[in-house]
Design a protein around this motif. Structure first.
Motif, PDB file in Angstrom:
ATOM      1  N   ALA A  13       0.862  -1.131  -0.010  1.00  0.00           N
ATOM      2  CA  ALA A  13       0.019  -0.038   0.067  1.00  0.00           C
ATOM      3  C   ALA A  13       0.783   1.209   0.147  1.00  0.00           C
ATOM      4  O   ALA A  13       0.593   2.361  -0.820  1.00  0.00           O
ATOM      5  N   VAL A  14       1.996   1.200   0.750  1.00  0.00           N
ATOM      6  CA  VAL A  14       2.894   2.395   0.928  1.00  0.00           C
ATOM      7  C   VAL A  14       4.107   1.887   0.987  1.00  0.00           C
ATOM      8  O   VAL A  14       4.415   0.813   1.825  1.00  0.00           O
ATOM      9  N   CYS A  15       5.191   2.653   0.368  1.00  0.00           N
ATOM     10  CA  CYS A  15       6.742   2.156   0.698  1.00  0.00           C
ATOM     11  C   CYS A  15       7.448   3.507   0.714  1.00  0.00           C
ATOM     12  O   CYS A  15       7.192   4.609   0.085  1.00  0.00           O
ATOM     13  N   LEU A  16       8.441   3.593   1.545  1.00  0.00           N
ATOM     14  CA  LEU A  16       9.293   4.827   1.624  1.00  0.00           C
ATOM     15  C   LEU A  16      10.469   4.303   1.822  1.00  0.00           C
ATOM     16  O   LEU A  16      10.925   3.307   2.315  1.00  0.00           O
ATOM     17  N   ASN A  17      11.242   5.041   0.884  1.00  0.00           N
ATOM     18  CA  ASN A  17      12.700   4.297   0.540  1.00  0.00           C
ATOM     19  C   ASN A  17      13.572   5.393   0.415  1.00  0.00           C
ATOM     20  O   ASN A  17      13.512   6.778   0.160  1.00  0.00           O
TER      21      ASN A  17
ATOM     22  N   ILE B 140      12.520   4.954 -11.391  1.00  0.00           N
ATOM     23  CA  ILE B 140      11.831   4.140 -10.345  1.00  0.00           C
ATOM     24  C   ILE B 140      10.540   3.764 -10.981  1.00  0.00           C
ATOM     25  O   ILE B 140       9.664   4.750 -11.500  1.00  0.00           O
ATOM     26  N   GLU B 141      10.004   2.579 -10.838  1.00  0.00           N
ATOM     27  CA  GLU B 141       8.571   2.080 -11.399  1.00  0.00           C
ATOM     28  C   GLU B 141       7.900   1.262 -10.109  1.00  0.00           C
ATOM     29  O   GLU B 141       8.637   0.301  -9.827  1.00  0.00           O
ATOM     30  N   PRO B 142       6.950   1.387  -9.767  1.00  0.00           N
ATOM     31  CA  PRO B 142       5.912   2.711 -10.208  1.00  0.00           C
ATOM     32  C   PRO B 142       6.613   3.870  -9.826  1.00  0.00           C
ATOM     33  O   PRO B 142       7.270   4.171  -9.081  1.00  0.00           O
TER      34      PRO B 142
ATOM     35  N   SER C 183      15.491  10.018  -1.982  1.00  0.00           N
ATOM     36  CA  SER C 183      14.350   9.750  -1.000  1.00  0.00           C
ATOM     37  C   SER C 183      13.166   9.769  -1.834  1.00  0.00           C
ATOM     38  O   SER C 183      12.647  10.839  -2.472  1.00  0.00           O
ATOM     39  N   PHE C 184      12.121   8.698  -1.648  1.00  0.00           N
ATOM     40  CA  PHE C 184      11.122   8.696  -2.190  1.00  0.00           C
ATOM     41  C   PHE C 184       9.980   7.950  -1.613  1.00  0.00           C
ATOM     42  O   PHE C 184      10.092   7.105  -0.694  1.00  0.00           O
ATOM     43  N   ALA C 185       8.686   8.159  -1.769  1.00  0.00           N
ATOM     44  CA  ALA C 185       7.461   7.532  -1.309  1.00  0.00           C
ATOM     45  C   ALA C 185       6.496   7.243  -2.226  1.00  0.00           C
ATOM     46  O   ALA C 185       6.440   7.847  -3.553  1.00  0.00           O
ATOM     47  N   ILE C 186       5.979   5.903  -2.650  1.00  0.00           N
ATOM     48  CA  ILE C 186       4.877   5.354  -3.348  1.00  0.00           C
ATOM     49  C   ILE C 186       3.860   5.088  -2.467  1.00  0.00           C
ATOM     50  O   ILE C 186       3.656   4.111  -1.533  1.00  0.00           O
ATOM     51  N   GLU C 187       2.653   6.066  -2.721  1.00  0.00           N
ATOM     52  CA  GLU C 187       1.466   5.584  -1.928  1.00  0.00           C
ATOM     53  C   GLU C 187       0.233   5.139  -2.688  1.00  0.00           C
ATOM     54  O   GLU C 187      -0.934   5.415  -2.271  1.00  0.00           O
ATOM     55  N   SER C 188       0.515   4.333  -3.538  1.00  0.00           N
ATOM     56  CA  SER C 188      -0.437   3.334  -4.242  1.00  0.00           C
ATOM     57  C   SER C 188      -0.160   2.011  -4.280  1.00  0.00           C
ATOM     58  O   SER C 188       0.976   1.819  -4.305  1.00  0.00           O
TER      59      SER C 188
ATOM     60  N   MET D 127      10.984  -1.297  -8.985  1.00  0.00           N
ATOM     61  CA  MET D 127      12.103  -1.585  -9.866  1.00  0.00           C
ATOM     62  C   MET D 127      12.534  -0.225  -9.821  1.00  0.00           C
ATOM     63  O   MET D 127      12.066   0.763 -10.017  1.00  0.00           O
ATOM     64  N   VAL D 128      13.959  -0.281  -9.265  1.00  0.00           N
ATOM     65  CA  VAL D 128      14.927   0.712  -9.466  1.00  0.00           C
ATOM     66  C   VAL D 128      16.064   0.717 -10.274  1.00  0.00           C
ATOM     67  O   VAL D 128      16.724  -0.265  -9.945  1.00  0.00           O
TER      68      VAL D 128
END
Length: 309
Positions: free
Chosen positions: A25-29, A51-53, A71-76, A82-83
Motif C-alpha cells: 500500500a505504501v513504501c518509503l525508501n 523508479i517504477e511505479p 528519497s521517495f514514497a509510493i502511496e499507491s 524496480m529501481v
C-alpha cells in the motif's frame, strides 16, 4: 610497447527489483546509488535514476557524509518495485606511493590526536567506534606487528590489506549482511563487507582514521570468453586517512591491493549501515523476492584527431 591506460570511462547499470506476494500500500525508501566525483581520480559525468511505479516526488539531497541520497514514497498499491540507476564514470590512475613525502603511521596518529589542521579534525571522527565496527585491543594486537614493520602509512595499510586477504577465506556462505565484525574476525571468513569491517576495526583500534567505501568492481571474463552482461558486482573496500597532503587512500582487502582502474567508488561512511544502497519500509507486501543486476562496461571513447599538418 603499449602503455597501460591512465583512465577508463564506464557505463554502469544497477537494477534492483522487489516482487511482492501481496500488494504494497505504501513504501518509503532511500537510495544511495549515485557515484560521487572524487578528484583527482573519479569523475561522475552523468547519473539517472528510474523508479517504477513512478513516485509523485523524489527528493535528492546530500547526507552527512556527502553521499547523494534519493528519497521517495509510493502511496499507491503495487506488486513490484524496480529501481534502475544508470551512470557514466571516469576513473583515472593515481599512485600515492609516488609522493616524495609519505608520513609514517606514528606521524598520522599524532596529527589526528593533536588536530593540527582542518583536514585532521575532519578525519578524526573516523577513528572512533561506529554501530557496526567496535574498537578493541585484540584488533590492534592483530595489526600491530604488521604495521610496526612498515616504512610509511601507505606501506603499513597495504601490508595489512594483503595480510587480511591471506589470513581470511572468502566464503559467501559463512556470513550474511547482519554478521558482526567480531564474528567475522573470529571466523576468519566472509565477503567484502566483512573483510572491510575487520580492517577498519584494526586501523581505528591503532588510532588511524578509516572509513567504509561502497562501489563497483569491473570483472574480467576468462581469455576467449565474452563479457557477461549483468554479471559485475557491487563491492566494498576501505579508505584510510594518510595525512593532509595525501588525504584519503583506498585499499581493497578482498583483492589484496590498492584500488585501481577496475574500482568505481559510490558512497563512503563509517560502516555498511551508513551506505546501504537501498533501505526503506513497506506497508503490506507479504513475502518479498529480491533480484539485483549490475553491469559495468568500459566505454570505447573516440580518439581525438588533431588538425592536419
Amino acid at each position: 610497447m603499449n602503455s597501460m591506460p591512465r583512465s577508463v570511462t564506464y557505463d554502469i547499470v544497477h537494477e534492483t527489483k522487489y516482487t511482492y506476494s501481496e500488494p504494497v500500500a505504501v513504501c518509503l525508501n532511500q537510495l544511495r546509488m549515485r557515484p560521487q566525483t572524487r578528484p583527482p581520480s573519479v569523475v561522475c559525468n552523468q547519473c539517472n535514476v528510474t523508479i517504477e511505479p513512478a513516485p509523485a516526488k523524489v527528493d535528492t539531497h546530500p547526507d552527512y557524509f556527502g553521499n547523494v541520497v534519493d528519497s521517495f514514497a509510493i502511496e499507491s498499491h503495487h506488486e513490484s518495485l524496480m529501481v534502475k540507476v544508470t551512470s557514466q564514470v571516469q576513473v583515472s590512475a593515481v599512485n600515492p606511493f609516488d609522493s616524495p613525502s609519505i608520513p609514517t603511521v606514528a606521524e598520522v596518529v599524532h596529527a589526528i590526536r593533536t588536530g593540527q589542521t582542518e583536514a585532521d579534525l575532519f578525519a578524526k571522527e573516523y577513528v572512533f567506534a561506529s554501530p557496526r565496527i567496535p574498537l578493541a585491543a585484540h584488533f590492534a594486537e592483530y595489526a600491530r606487528p604488521i604495521v610496526n614493520d612498515a616504512s610509511s602509512i601507505l606501506d603499513a595499510v597495504l601490508q595489512l590489506t594483503k595480510h587480511i586477504h591471506n589470513d581470511f577465506q572468502y566464503d559467501s556462505t559463512a556470513t550474511d549482511v547482519t554478521t558482526t565484525t567480531q564474528s567475522a574476525f573470529e571466523l576468519k571468513a566472509g565477503v567484502c563487507q566483512d573483510f572491510s569491517h575487520v580492517q577498519i576495526a584494526c586501523l581505528r583500534s591503532l588510532g588511524l582514521p578509516a572509513r567504509y567505501v561502497s562501489g563497483y568492481l569491473r570483472t574480467l571474463p576468462p581469455p576467449g570468453k565474452p563479457r557477461l552482461i549483468g554479471n559485475d558486482e557491487s563491492h566494498a573496500w576501505i579508505s584510510v586517512y594518510a595525512g593532509e597532503a595525501l588525504g584519503w587512500i583506498d585499499f581493497d582487502p578482498t583483492n589484496a591491493c590498492q584500488i585501481g582502474l577496475d574500482h568505481i567508488p559510490v558512497c563512503v561512511g563509517r560502516d555498511y549501515d551508513d551506505i546501504s544502497p537501498m533501505r526503506g519500509i513497506v506497508l503490506g507486501g507479504g513475502q518479498t523476492t529480491l533480484a539485483v543486476k549490475v553491469d559495468v562496461a568500459p566505454v570505447e571513447l573516440p580518439t581525438e584527431v588533431g588538425p592536419p599538418a
